[in-house]
Design an enzyme around this catalytic site. Structure first.
Site, PDB file in Angstrom:
ATOM      1  N   SER A 530      43.847  81.081  68.626  1.00 15.68           N
ATOM      2  CA  SER A 530      43.910  82.453  68.127  1.00 15.68           C
ATOM      3  C   SER A 530      45.324  82.701  67.574  1.00 15.68           C
ATOM      4  O   SER A 530      45.750  82.005  66.664  1.00 15.68           O
ATOM      5  CB  SER A 530      43.530  83.431  69.243  1.00 15.68           C
ATOM      6  N   HIS A 644      34.612  83.397  69.599  1.00 16.53           N
ATOM      7  CA  HIS A 644      36.051  83.177  69.663  1.00 16.53           C
ATOM      8  C   HIS A 644      36.481  82.636  71.026  1.00 16.53           C
ATOM      9  O   HIS A 644      37.407  81.834  71.119  1.00 16.53           O
ATOM     10  CB  HIS A 644      36.757  84.506  69.382  1.00 16.53           C
TER      11      HIS A 644
END
Length: 671
Positions: A530, A644
């Site tokens: 991320s 994610h």
């Protein structure tokens, strides 16, 4: 390098050990403080399903007993006010549609209470125990019709008609047209009644102490999707009807609560618009409007949150709880790599409860606020249920999950370090040395960079770090400027300047570690996910000091991220002072790793999930194709059906495969 078949007296952590973990979920203490109900999640290896059942244990200690059973998911247990029964959520009758169930305190057959189609949020008992208040989002009528018609069900969705900016969410996919609203459920009949409606979401519902009003948060602005700072606090009669807005400063808000005497309300908020670097503060205001809202924690420069990162148990934030005296509020505070439980007086004084290190989360109090139960996690343990006597400070461990097999693993030694950053700023980091560490040897090393950026690494179990250390790597991690937990100046440092102060701090950390005599300067690697993936790409575009990189769920291009991420347009505040790309293209490009991809020579593995809506796969694919065209050694690994949060919440076989790809890459270039 050691293998999974190490013959050491104690075995080393393996990737497949992910299947062994049992994870604590949502402990709740009974109103009388005598028992704790909690969930335990495990993975069924043969079909990769995550199964959760409820367990119960006395607060005085003893052997926990299994309260529910079966290969399904039982979660979110809540005691009735008199402690005679519990409500919980389960998908035992329909894997894809959970419902609420009631079960007596002493066990027995659970009785289904609801028959609704949609998603359940928070559930709260009314003070008299006659009703439940809940947040619920109905399934769209079109989706219900499709499920009931075999032909339409087989054909699937014909088209998606999208009318709002926030039309998808990572981990949830495309959102329904329906919004989150407030409902009540009669405990005797199971009859569900919708209290609110309209084009706005309502959340965080709470009963008033007398059960006559409902407190909630909602954003009633013209376009809430583009104005998350316009949340407001509302009061509404218990049976629905016209709501009353309480006057509060602008800012995103959550976790409201009544004081026991019903005269005050508390909530958590970061004041202002787009100031993501600001601490979340604990606010109070009198219901009668005699005074304005006050931020009790502002003088202490602390972040009211649970933002310490782990990859087995990710500690949730617990809504603050008032003491029975009406003069103190208990809340979590993340600071210097720890997330601890604090008491905050109405005068703004802070005092600590329970543990002084690690991560305290999932906190629950008895009616008299004499006992609290919570999950305590730290470097060596993903989490156990503990009980605390709030008056004496005495605490007791109630569960011992994973201790049997983790005690047979050699994890390695973690050293905490404070060092100077690039601006002579104080920074905190940790160095994990491999099991069997020999100070006379030189080891390859891996720099791990956290996501966010508004989070922190700290005293919490990270399986990935131990797995890499078990293969003979020194793993080191820190909290450079841009993250939370070190005050607002630390967090604000990268505002509209991503990749500069944070990069310099990370290089100061790498310099410090490289100077250690046991580090081989020719075998240094870097990875992160991320924001950590963003920084990994940024770093290899600035320097060639690392011999290998693994960039995970990356942001590579701030310009395209603005529109491809589910929340990308909110990053306009932190990248360009709330200007979209067409108004300030240069600011976005200057803070994009893709701008510097022409400098990269570092062999780089890109890892991404195909259903990642936070950092869309196109971000990883852009970086991969650019490196490929330049002739840099690179590969792309995509995980289907994963969002994610693959590394923390993904299907276990894919989490194992991810770890093995990371290790494979580092073994090839620096092992």
């Amino acid at each position: 390098m050691p293998t999974d078949e190490s013959t050491d007296e104690k075995r080393r952590i393996t990737a497949d050990d992910l299947y062994r973990f049992q994870v604590i979920q949502d402990p709740q203490i009974s109103p009388d403080g005598e028992h704790v109900i909690y969930g335990v999640q495990r993975v069924e290896r043969e079909d990769e399903k995550k199964v959760a059942n409820l367990w119960m244990v006395p607060t005085e200690g003893g052997e926990p007993r299994q309260f529910t059973a079966g290969k399904h998911s039982d979660s979110m247990p809540r005691w009735s006010p008199d402690g005679s029964q519990l409500v919980f959520m389960s998908n035992r009758e329909d894997e894809k549609q959970p419902q609420l169930y009631l079960i007596p305190r002493d066990g027995g057959e659970a009785q289904r209470l609801t028959d609704l189609k949609g998603e359940f949020g928070e559930v709260r008992w009314s003070p008299d125990g006659a009703a439940l208040l809940m947040q619920f989002r109905k399934k769209d009528a079109e989706a219900v019709e499709r499920e009931e018609d075999e032909r339409k069900k087989k054909l699937g969705i014909v088209a998606r008609h999208i009318t709002r900016a926030y039309f998808r969410a990572d981990g949830a996919g495309y959102l329904p047209q329906e919004r989150w609203h407030l409902w009540t459920v009669d405990v005797q009949s199971g009859e569900a009644t919708q209290l609110t409606d309209g084009e706005y979401d309502e959340g965080d519902p709470r009963w008033s102490p007398d059960g006559q009003e409902i407190l909630f948060i909602s954003n009633r602005s013209e376009d809430p999707d583009f104005n998350p700072h316009l949340d407001d606090v509302f009061l509404m009669p218990k049976d629905g009807g016209e709501s009353r807005k309480l006057e509060t400063p602008e800012g995103g808000k959550h976790s409201p609560a009544f004081s026991p005497d019903g005269k005050w309300i508390s909530y958590v908020s970061s004041e202002g618009k787009g100031d993501w670097w600001k601490n979340a503060g604990l606010w109070v205001l009198p219901i009668d409007g005699s005074d304005g809202a006050r931020n009790l924690t502002e003088p202490h420069d602390v972040h009211v949150s649970s933002c310490t990162l782990g990859d087995i148990f990710n500690p949730p934030f617990t809504p603050p709880v008032w003491d029975a005296s009406n003069d103190c509020i208990y809340t979590q505070v993340s600071r210097h790599g720890q997330t601890l439980l604090k008491g905050v007086s109405l005068q703004g004084e802070l005092h600590e409860l329970g543990h002084e290190e690690g991560s305290v989360s999932a906190v629950s109090f008895d009616d008299e606020r004499q006992k609290a139960v919570y999950v305590w996690s730290h470097f060596d343990d993903p989490g156990q249920v503990w009980v605390l006597d709030t008056a004496s400070g005495e605490r007791r461990q109630l569960t011992h999950l994973n201790e049997d097999w983790l005690s047979e693993r050699e994890l390695g030694e973690i050293e905490e370090v404070w060092f100077k950053g690039a601006a002579d700023n104080d920074l905190q980091g940790w160095i994990l040395k491999p099991p069997g560490f020999d100070p006379e040897r030189q080891y390859p090393s891996i720099l791990e960079i956290h996501g966010g950026p508004w989070t922190q690494y700290g005293n919490l179990y990270m399986h990935e770090f131990y797995y890499l250390a078990a293969q003979g790597y020194v793993v080191y991690f820190s909290n450079p400027r841009g993250g939370q937990g070190y005050g607002e100046a630390h967090s604000k440092a990268i505002e509209q300047d991503w990749g500069n102060p944070d990069y310099r701090d990370l290089m100061a950390w790498a310099d410090y570690v490289e100077e250690q005599p046991y580090i081989d300067p020719e075998r240094m690697g870097v990875t992160g996910g991320s924001y950590g993936g963003y920084m990994t790409l940024w770093i290899i575009g600035q320097t060639g000091r690392f011999e290998a990189a693994v960039a995970q769920r990356v942001v590579s291009n701030a310009i395209s991220f603005w529109g491809s991420s589910d929340v990308g347009f909110h990053f306009a505040d932190t990248w360009a002072g709330d200007q979209p790309p067409w108004e300030n293209l240069q600011a976005y490009w200057d803070q994009s790793p893709m701008k510097y991809v022409g400098n990269v020579t570092t062999p780089t593995l890109i890892i991404h999930s195909e259903q990642d809506m936070r950092c869309h796969p196109e971000q990883g694919i852009q970086a991969f194709l650019a490196l490929k065209q330049r002739g840099v050694d690179t590969e792309l690994v995509l995980f289907p059906d994963e969002p994610h949060g693959l590394s923390r919440m993904g299907r276990t076989d894919r989490r194992v495969a991810r770890l093995k790809h990371i290790l494979r890459w580092f073994e090839e270039y620096i092992g």
